[in-house]
Design a protein around this motif. Structure first.
Motif, PDB file in Angstrom:
ATOM      1  N   GLN A   1      94.987  34.354  15.540  1.00  0.00           N
ATOM      2  CA  GLN A   1      95.962  35.438  15.421  1.00  0.00           C
ATOM      3  C   GLN A   1      96.208  36.101  16.774  1.00  0.00           C
ATOM      4  N   ILE A   2      97.378  36.669  16.905  1.00  0.00           N
ATOM      5  CA  ILE A   2      97.718  37.388  18.135  1.00  0.00           C
ATOM      6  C   ILE A   2      97.874  38.863  17.778  1.00  0.00           C
ATOM      7  N   ILE A   3      97.148  39.695  18.487  1.00  0.00           N
ATOM      8  CA  ILE A   3      97.331  41.141  18.285  1.00  0.00           C
ATOM      9  C   ILE A   3      98.261  41.649  19.383  1.00  0.00           C
ATOM     10  N   VAL A   4      99.333  42.319  18.976  1.00  0.00           N
ATOM     11  CA  VAL A   4     100.225  42.956  19.960  1.00  0.00           C
ATOM     12  C   VAL A   4     100.109  44.464  19.754  1.00  0.00           C
ATOM     13  N   ARG A   5      99.723  45.135  20.819  1.00  0.00           N
ATOM     14  CA  ARG A   5      99.458  46.575  20.727  1.00  0.00           C
ATOM     15  C   ARG A   5     100.399  47.331  21.663  1.00  0.00           C
ATOM     16  N   GLU A   6     101.040  48.383  21.153  1.00  0.00           N
ATOM     17  CA  GLU A   6     101.857  49.247  22.019  1.00  0.00           C
ATOM     18  C   GLU A   6     100.884  49.957  22.953  1.00  0.00           C
ATOM     19  N   ASN A   7     101.209  49.968  24.239  1.00  0.00           N
ATOM     20  CA  ASN A   7     100.189  50.279  25.233  1.00  0.00           C
ATOM     21  C   ASN A   7     100.402  51.596  25.974  1.00  0.00           C
ATOM     22  N   THR A   8     101.493  52.296  25.688  1.00  0.00           N
ATOM     23  CA  THR A   8     101.809  53.429  26.576  1.00  0.00           C
ATOM     24  C   THR A   8     101.807  54.790  25.905  1.00  0.00           C
ATOM     25  N   GLU A   9     101.852  54.817  24.545  1.00  0.00           N
ATOM     26  CA  GLU A   9     101.973  56.161  23.956  1.00  0.00           C
ATOM     27  C   GLU A   9     101.056  56.335  22.743  1.00  0.00           C
ATOM     28  N   GLY A  10     101.543  56.887  21.652  1.00  0.00           N
ATOM     29  CA  GLY A  10     100.661  57.186  20.521  1.00  0.00           C
ATOM     30  C   GLY A  10      99.665  58.276  20.905  1.00  0.00           C
ATOM     31  N   LEU A  11      98.444  58.132  20.443  1.00  0.00           N
ATOM     32  CA  LEU A  11      97.439  59.160  20.760  1.00  0.00           C
ATOM     33  C   LEU A  11      96.931  59.054  22.198  1.00  0.00           C
ATOM     34  N   TYR A  12      97.403  58.032  22.921  1.00  0.00           N
ATOM     35  CA  TYR A  12      96.997  57.860  24.324  1.00  0.00           C
ATOM     36  C   TYR A  12      97.922  58.604  25.286  1.00  0.00           C
ATOM     37  N   SER A  13      98.752  59.490  24.743  1.00  0.00           N
ATOM     38  CA  SER A  13      99.683  60.223  25.605  1.00  0.00           C
ATOM     39  C   SER A  13      98.937  61.188  26.516  1.00  0.00           C
ATOM     40  N   GLY A  14      97.683  61.476  26.185  1.00  0.00           N
ATOM     41  CA  GLY A  14      96.888  62.376  27.035  1.00  0.00           C
ATOM     42  C   GLY A  14      97.275  63.833  26.829  1.00  0.00           C
ATOM     43  N   ARG A  15      98.055  64.120  25.761  1.00  0.00           N
ATOM     44  CA  ARG A  15      98.457  65.512  25.535  1.00  0.00           C
ATOM     45  C   ARG A  15      97.544  66.112  24.468  1.00  0.00           C
TER      46      ARG A  15
ATOM     47  N   ALA B   1      88.484  41.833   6.686  1.00  0.00           N
ATOM     48  CA  ALA B   1      87.086  41.574   6.328  1.00  0.00           C
ATOM     49  C   ALA B   1      86.979  40.482   5.264  1.00  0.00           C
ATOM     50  N   THR B   2      88.005  40.355   4.408  1.00  0.00           N
ATOM     51  CA  THR B   2      87.913  39.353   3.335  1.00  0.00           C
ATOM     52  C   THR B   2      88.495  38.003   3.743  1.00  0.00           C
ATOM     53  N   ASP B   3      89.688  38.001   4.364  1.00  0.00           N
ATOM     54  CA  ASP B   3      90.258  36.717   4.783  1.00  0.00           C
ATOM     55  C   ASP B   3      91.141  36.879   6.023  1.00  0.00           C
ATOM     56  N   PRO B   4      90.522  36.879   7.215  1.00  0.00           N
ATOM     57  CA  PRO B   4      91.317  37.095   8.437  1.00  0.00           C
ATOM     58  C   PRO B   4      92.254  35.932   8.749  1.00  0.00           C
ATOM     59  N   THR B   5      92.038  34.778   8.104  1.00  0.00           N
ATOM     60  CA  THR B   5      92.867  33.610   8.456  1.00  0.00           C
ATOM     61  C   THR B   5      94.298  33.757   7.943  1.00  0.00           C
ATOM     62  N   ARG B   6      94.547  34.755   7.092  1.00  0.00           N
ATOM     63  CA  ARG B   6      95.905  34.878   6.549  1.00  0.00           C
ATOM     64  C   ARG B   6      96.873  35.523   7.543  1.00  0.00           C
ATOM     65  N   PHE B   7      96.337  36.028   8.657  1.00  0.00           N
ATOM     66  CA  PHE B   7      97.208  36.711   9.618  1.00  0.00           C
ATOM     67  C   PHE B   7      97.595  35.795  10.777  1.00  0.00           C
TER      68      PHE B   7
END
Ligand code: NAI
Length: 361
Positions: free
Chosen positions: A115-129, A213-219
């Motif tokens: 599987q490939i995880i793509v994560r938004e990298n610049t904002e969300g709770l990482y805004s530092g505010r 946890a039950t079946d990671p291969t489905r992703f």
């Protein structure tokens, strides 16, 4: 062709795994990379520099490509996460982490994970505010913008298209943060309409945790916000054998920084115990990024052979070897892969008379 790559060895186990990675990459590229070492994090602070010296940023801006070891962020404050600062300064908006079951890795909880995880990298709770509203009340802001959400969705769908992926799972917690998460989801729906040939599902974060946890291969591909991506990456690493085997990349416009998912591992730092495979596989991603597919395949084949042999593995993989021994063994495997490729090239090609009919293949 020769080119320059900025090398941030990092803190903790960073210099140890970086040294191993450089040896392996020099082997498969024939020394065609000019490494430009720069310091950051606590290593820089110890030298009286800032946690992210201008020299480091300037070097990455010039070379457009970097590979880094982990950087320490003090839990009790001192400086803001240099990783976050780096990603934000260079607009490295997309974090990509391929999580794959590796052959021969008997400690992996599951086989068949790819599987490939793509994560938004610049904002969300990482805004530092984050600030104290009144004594005893603290507010941390989760920032979600349409621009950044569109950008990461467009990146993820395009990545899926160019890498032969079929299904995207968009992760959210819209029941709790409906405004921000629905903005994120709306941008995914826009892309879903543009790429109707993909299967797209929208999955709450808690359901994802159970399903992994039950079946990671489905992703196939998982797309998510910044904090969710951070947590889920570590969880997924645990499914396939731990932090020592999962690589990563941060992509921006015309700039990329490669790094493993793991941190500085202070508990084993400086003891020659760290597993360098995650950084070595991050270098494989780097080589693919610069179009060095043969060198990348060579590196991957060597790592797979090493894991299948079950010899000279570090403790996290169930072995007893140290970092240097694993690296020596890997170089041996890389040499063997090169030898086999040379042997195959020397063997005369079989002419049409020897070719089997289609029905017999
Ligand atoms: P960690 O990933 O450093 O360690 C977690 C556990 O995994 C430890 O038991 C460690 O020994 C083990 N481990 C990690 N990498 C390993 C490897 N290559 N080989 C063998 N065992 C390995 O996470 P932790 O302890 O939460 O963070 C330590 C520091 O690293 C913190 O200052 C944190 O901010 C920083 N960090 C930096 C990252 C980066 O630069 N990208 C990412 C994550 C954490």
């Amino acid at each position: 062709m020769k080119y320059s790559v900025t090398l941030l060895p990092g803190d903790g186990i960073g210099p140890e795994v970086s040294k191993a990675m450089v040896r392996a990459v020099d082997f498969v590229t024939g020394g065609r990379i000019d490494w430009e070492p720069v310091v950051a994090g606590s290593t820089a602070v110890d030298q009286g520099l800032s946690p992210l010296p201008d020299e480091a940023i300037d070097s990455i801006r010039r070379n457009r490509i970097a590979i880094k070891g982990p950087l320490q962020t003090p839990v009790a404050g001192g400086w803001r996460s240099v990783n976050v600062l780096l990603r934000q300064s260079l607009e490295l908006f997309a974090c990509v982490r391929p999580v794959r079951s590796m052959p021969g890795n008997t400690l992996a909880r599951y086989q068949g994970v790819d599987q490939i995880i793509v994560r938004e990298n610049t904002e969300g709770l990482y805004s530092g505010r984050e600030h104290e509203v009144v004594d005893g009340v603290v507010e941390a802001l989760k920032i979600v913008t349409r621009d950044a959400s569109r950008r990461i969705m467009q990146f993820a769908f395009e990545y899926a298209r160019s890498h032969g992926r079929k299904k995207l799972t968009i992760v959210h917690k819209a029941s709790i943060t409906p405004l921000s998460d629905n903005l994120f989801l709306d941008c995914a729906r826009e892309c879903e309409r543009k790429y109707p040939f993909f299967q797209v599902e929208y999955l709450p974060l808690d359901n994802l945790a159970l399903d992994l946890a039950t079946d990671p291969t489905r992703f196939d591909m998982l797309v998510m916000g910044n904090l969710d991506g951070d947590l889920i990456s570590d969880l997924c690493a645990g499914l396939v054998g731990g932090l020592g085997v999962v690589p990563g990349a941060n992509y921006g416009e015309g700039c990329a920084v490669f790094e493993a998912v793991h941190g500085t591992a202070p508990d084993i730092a400086g003891r020659d115990l760290a597993n360098p495979i995650a950084l070595i596989l991050s270098a494989e991603l780097m080589l693919r990024y610069v179009g060095e597919a043969d060198a990348a395949d060579h590196l991957r084949a060597g790592v797979e052979r090493l894991l299948v042999s079950g010899e000279s593995l570090t403790r996290d993989l169930g072995g007893r070897a140290n970092t240097s021994e694993l690296t020596d063994a890997l170089l041996g495997e890389l040499d063997a892969v090169a030898g086999e490729a040379k042997g195959a090239a020397r063997r005369p090609a079989r002419g049409p008379a020897h070719r089997q009919p289609d029905s017999a293949r």
